[in-house]
Design an enzyme around this catalytic site. Structure first.
Site, PDB file in Angstrom:
ATOM      1  N   ASP A 171       6.332 -26.900 -22.757  1.00 15.75           N
ATOM      2  CA  ASP A 171       5.435 -26.588 -23.873  1.00 15.75           C
ATOM      3  C   ASP A 171       4.423 -25.531 -23.427  1.00 15.75           C
ATOM      4  O   ASP A 171       4.379 -25.153 -22.261  1.00 15.75           O
ATOM      5  CB  ASP A 171       4.737 -27.860 -24.385  1.00 15.75           C
ATOM      6  CG  ASP A 171       3.825 -28.474 -23.340  1.00 15.75           C
ATOM      7  OD1 ASP A 171       4.228 -28.563 -22.176  1.00 15.75           O
ATOM      8  OD2 ASP A 171       2.684 -28.862 -23.678  1.00 15.75           O
ATOM      9  N   HIS A 198      14.668 -28.060 -21.209  1.00 16.74           N
ATOM     10  CA  HIS A 198      13.714 -28.182 -22.318  1.00 16.74           C
ATOM     11  C   HIS A 198      12.510 -27.309 -21.971  1.00 16.74           C
ATOM     12  O   HIS A 198      11.526 -27.764 -21.391  1.00 16.74           O
ATOM     13  CB  HIS A 198      13.321 -29.648 -22.481  1.00 16.74           C
ATOM     14  CG  HIS A 198      12.419 -29.907 -23.646  1.00 16.74           C
ATOM     15  ND1 HIS A 198      12.875 -30.158 -24.915  1.00 16.74           N
ATOM     16  CD2 HIS A 198      11.058 -29.936 -23.733  1.00 16.74           C
ATOM     17  CE1 HIS A 198      11.861 -30.346 -25.731  1.00 16.74           C
ATOM     18  NE2 HIS A 198      10.740 -30.213 -25.033  1.00 16.74           N
ATOM     19  N   ASP A 207      22.113 -32.480 -19.471  1.00 18.30           N
ATOM     20  CA  ASP A 207      21.696 -31.071 -19.496  1.00 18.30           C
ATOM     21  C   ASP A 207      21.668 -30.601 -20.946  1.00 18.30           C
ATOM     22  O   ASP A 207      22.477 -29.782 -21.365  1.00 18.30           O
ATOM     23  CB  ASP A 207      22.659 -30.226 -18.653  1.00 18.30           C
ATOM     24  CG  ASP A 207      22.270 -28.763 -18.673  1.00 18.30           C
ATOM     25  OD1 ASP A 207      21.101 -28.463 -18.983  1.00 18.30           O
ATOM     26  OD2 ASP A 207      23.139 -27.911 -18.376  1.00 18.30           O
ATOM     27  N   GLU A 253      13.249 -31.505 -19.014  1.00 22.61           N
ATOM     28  CA  GLU A 253      12.117 -30.588 -19.108  1.00 22.61           C
ATOM     29  C   GLU A 253      11.799 -30.079 -17.705  1.00 22.61           C
ATOM     30  O   GLU A 253      12.372 -30.544 -16.703  1.00 22.61           O
ATOM     31  CB  GLU A 253      10.886 -31.297 -19.718  1.00 22.61           C
ATOM     32  CG  GLU A 253       9.772 -30.311 -20.041  1.00 22.61           C
ATOM     33  CD  GLU A 253       8.718 -30.829 -21.024  1.00 22.61           C
ATOM     34  OE1 GLU A 253       8.840 -31.960 -21.520  1.00 22.61           O
ATOM     35  OE2 GLU A 253       7.764 -30.078 -21.279  1.00 22.61           O
TER      36      GLU A 253
HETATM   37  O1  9MR Z   1       4.825 -36.022 -16.893  1.00 19.91           O
HETATM   38  C1  9MR Z   1       4.321 -36.771 -17.994  1.00 19.91           C
HETATM   39  C2  9MR Z   1       4.816 -38.183 -17.884  1.00 19.91           C
HETATM   40  O2  9MR Z   1       4.322 -38.809 -16.720  1.00 19.91           O
HETATM   41  C3  9MR Z   1       4.436 -38.943 -19.143  1.00 19.91           C
HETATM   42  O3  9MR Z   1       4.979 -40.223 -19.067  1.00 19.91           O
HETATM   43  C4  9MR Z   1       4.950 -38.189 -20.359  1.00 19.91           C
HETATM   44  C5  9MR Z   1       4.665 -38.888 -21.663  1.00 19.91           C
HETATM   45  O4  9MR Z   1       3.312 -38.899 -21.925  1.00 19.91           O
HETATM   46  O5  9MR Z   1       4.388 -36.908 -20.389  1.00 19.91           O
HETATM   47  C6  9MR Z   1       4.734 -36.124 -19.295  1.00 19.91           C
HETATM   48  O6  9MR Z   1       4.070 -34.901 -19.340  1.00 19.91           O
HETATM   49  C7  9MR Z   1       4.369 -34.006 -20.361  1.00 19.91           C
HETATM   50  C8  9MR Z   1       3.057 -33.609 -20.995  1.00 19.91           C
HETATM   51  O7  9MR Z   1       2.500 -34.711 -21.638  1.00 19.91           O
HETATM   52  C9  9MR Z   1       3.199 -32.423 -21.920  1.00 19.91           C
HETATM   53  N1  9MR Z   1       3.854 -31.332 -21.265  1.00 19.91           N
HETATM   54  C10 9MR Z   1       5.153 -31.698 -20.768  1.00 19.91           C
HETATM   55  C11 9MR Z   1       5.019 -32.781 -19.741  1.00 19.91           C
HETATM   56  C12 9MR Z   1       6.342 -33.081 -19.071  1.00 19.91           C
HETATM   57  O8  9MR Z   1       7.214 -33.772 -19.896  1.00 19.91           O
END
Ligand code: 9MR
Length: 579
Positions: free
Chosen positions: A195, A504, A549, A558
């Protein structure tokens, strides 16, 4: 004379037979056979000549051979170990150890007498060089607010997006001097992940890990040419890259009260469009104690790492960082329980954390080291080493303390060392009982980064003890990330025979280039979220295999800056291991 000739011919024939040369058509078939990535799992980036070399065979057969991938000639043969079942992957593997083979070259592992061969892999001094470089360069390719030109980004060139010179203070972040709606400027930095938002908490562990890398391997960093706009100045490219984020990070501190905004974000995640097309309004949202403590820790460490740097620019920045740390810490002390609460109109990453004990410890440890004033005995009470992550930061403080060379910290250093070594030993024990030889036994978000962070701990333990017993376990972690895992994927984009193509990651999804932006570590197997794709994509129910994938799979595919930072650390440390 005739006798001598006969003996020579017989000797030659024996030599040919022994080297497998007797069967040329078999040799050719083996060179050309498609890679059996399903049953022959190797490190697809390769092995250092003197390192332990273990591949895994997911098959009944145990007799294996290593062939030269160019000539097809057999160079090594042995029997793999016993078949071991792993309940986390639902499969059975045997270890094929070919550590004795040290000659640089390109090889394949084949089941004896068959044409079933692994993907080609290398043994060589430089096997980790390109992949390390790419894993650092991926940060450049994820820069916010900057055009990626063709000269630096090749086919991943793109226009600048998110200048972030007009960012709105969200009502949750309002203060007397900066009421809701105030426009501030907070340019630069890296996109957090797939993101386009920028989160202080997650940036913190990322910054820290890269600072640690520079602290431990400054000369190596100077040899890493990244071909980024700053290349050629008197600062190592890796540090230049880090500065791009650190300078943004400093802007997340409110100059009036020293508090730190938790994140800079749009209200909702944007679609899969290029950065310059994602033009929704951006906000700074709520100041939080977690953000302030993390910020105080990282800026204190930046001070310590840069204070005596040969570069005047870095020495000056060090002073700015220490002042910023002081102000953030004062704010955190005055606001010890400002837990981040996601406002109702914001739905992007929360990075929420209810337990700030570890963040407080980390900030205090880094600040004590920066000021060279050792805290009282009892400082480590209740602290133990665990896998580092964005919400588990105690180990970061412990590592900094354990590496301290200051006499004032002797006692704390020794105590911290013991905690880290004890934990590293636990990890080594776990890997010894794992069929895949890794220490990880839980597969959550970014499991690959957990493997990388465990490898980082083993590297630190190796440094603290001078003991090489951590090496096989460390190597297994690296092997896991680069192909020796139940999915058969080399998890770094752009590398290996089987590599993620559909991460992602918004730019990778929207740029029209078939290959994903290179150098990123995909999150990896994760069973926390199983239904991220609509329509659903079939995924294994076995935790260590539950990966797809697919672009829609934000839970397994991601990428994220805090996952790439330990990747850089581990690959770079491996690359630097040669004399
Ligand atoms: O890495 C984060 C993980 O530990 C959490 O469980 C998850 C859900 O809240 O979010 C992950 O972080 C994401 C972040 O919130 C937004 N940018 C992408 C991150 C990786 O998925």
């Amino acid at each position: 004379m005739k006798n001598a000739l006969t003996i020579l011919i017989i000797a030659l024939l024996m030599l040919l037979a022994a080297s497998g040369c007797g069967n040329l058509s078999m040799q050719k078939a083996r060179i050309a056979s498609p890679a059996d990535t399903e049953s022959l799992l190797v490190n697809q980036a390769g092995y250092l000549p003197e390192a332990p070399k273990v591949a895994l065979i997911r098959d009944e057969a145990a007799a294996f051979e290593i062939i030269d991938a160019v000539s097809g000639r057999k160079v090594f043969a042995a029997t793999a170990g016993e078949a071991r079942y792993w309940e986390l992957s639902g499969d059975t593997v045997r270890a094929a150890d070919f550590s004795e083979l040290t000659r640089p070259g390109t090889y394949r592992l084949c089941l004896e007498g068959t044409e079933r061969c692994s993907a080609p892999f290398s043994i060589g001094d430089d096997v980790y060089r390109e992949i390390t470089r790419a894993s650092v360069k991926s940060f450049y390719l994820n820069r916010s607010g900057q055009e990626i030109t063709e000269g630096y980004g090749a086919k991943w060139a793109r226009p600048a997006g998110h200048p972030d010179t007009v960012v709105i203070v969200h009502p949750s972040a309002a203060s007397a001097e900066r009421p809701a709606g105030t426009v501030i400027s907070s340019p630069g930095g890296w996109y957090d992940a797939g993101d386009y938002n920028k989160y202080v908490v997650n940036s913190s562990i990322t910054n820290w890990t890269l600072l640690l890398f520079y602290q431990l391997y400054p000369d190596y960093c100077r040899t890493l040419d990244l071909n980024i706009p700053e290349s050629g100045n008197d600062i190592a490219d890796l540090v230049d890259e880090l500065l791009y984020n650190l300078r943004w990070y400093l802007t997340m501190q409110d100059p009036y009260d020293g508090g730190v905004y938790h994140k800079l974000t749009t209200k909702a995640f944007s679609g899969f469009v290029m950065p310059h097309e994602a033009t929704e309004t951006r906000y700074v949202v709520q100041k939080s104690t977690a953000a302030a403590l993390d910020f105080a820790a990282v800026t204190a460490m930046a001070y310590r790492v840069f204070a005596d740097d040969p570069s005047e620019e870095l020495r000056n920045l060090a002073i700015t960082c220490l002042e910023a740390s002081d102000r953030a810490m004062s704010w955190a002390e005055a606001h010890p329980a400002m837990i981040y609460m996601q406002p109702a109109d914001i739905s992007t990453g929360a990075y929420g954390d209810n337990n700030l004990y570890d963040e407080l410890f980390w900030a205090r440890a880094e600040r004590a080291l920066a000021k060279e004033t050792a805290p009282e005995a009892g400082f480590l009470k209740g602290i133990k080493a665990v896998d580092p992550s964005w919400n588990q930061s105690a180990t970061l403080g412990l590592i900094s303390l354990a590496l301290s060379e200051s006499a004032a910290f002797t006692e704390l250093r020794e105590a911290s060392k013991s905690l880290i070594i004890e934990y590293a030993n636990e990890l080594v024990e776990k890997s010894a009982s794992s069929p895949y030889h890794i220490s990880l036994d839980r597969f959550a978000w970014g499991s690959n980064s957990d493997v990388a962070n465990q490898a980082l701990i083993k590297i630190i333990a190796m440094r603290l003890t001078n003991n090489t017993k951590y090496m096989p376990s460390l190597q297994a972690d690296v092997n896991w990330l680069l192909g020796t895992n139940p999915t058969g994927y080399c998890f770094v984009t752009g590398f290996g025979t089987l590599s993620p193509m559909n991460i992602h990651h918004r730019p990778s999804g929207a740029d029209g280039v078939p290959e994903p932006v290179p150098g990123f570590l995909a999150g990896g197997p994760n069973t926390v979220v199983m239904n991220d794709c609509q329509p659903p994509v079939q995924r294994s129910a076995f935790p260590a295999r539950s990966y797809t994938d697919s672009e829609c799979s934000y839970s397994t595919n991601e990428i994220a800056i805090n996952w790439n930072a330990p990747l850089v650390f581990v690959l770079g440390a491996m690359d630097n291991m040669l004399p």
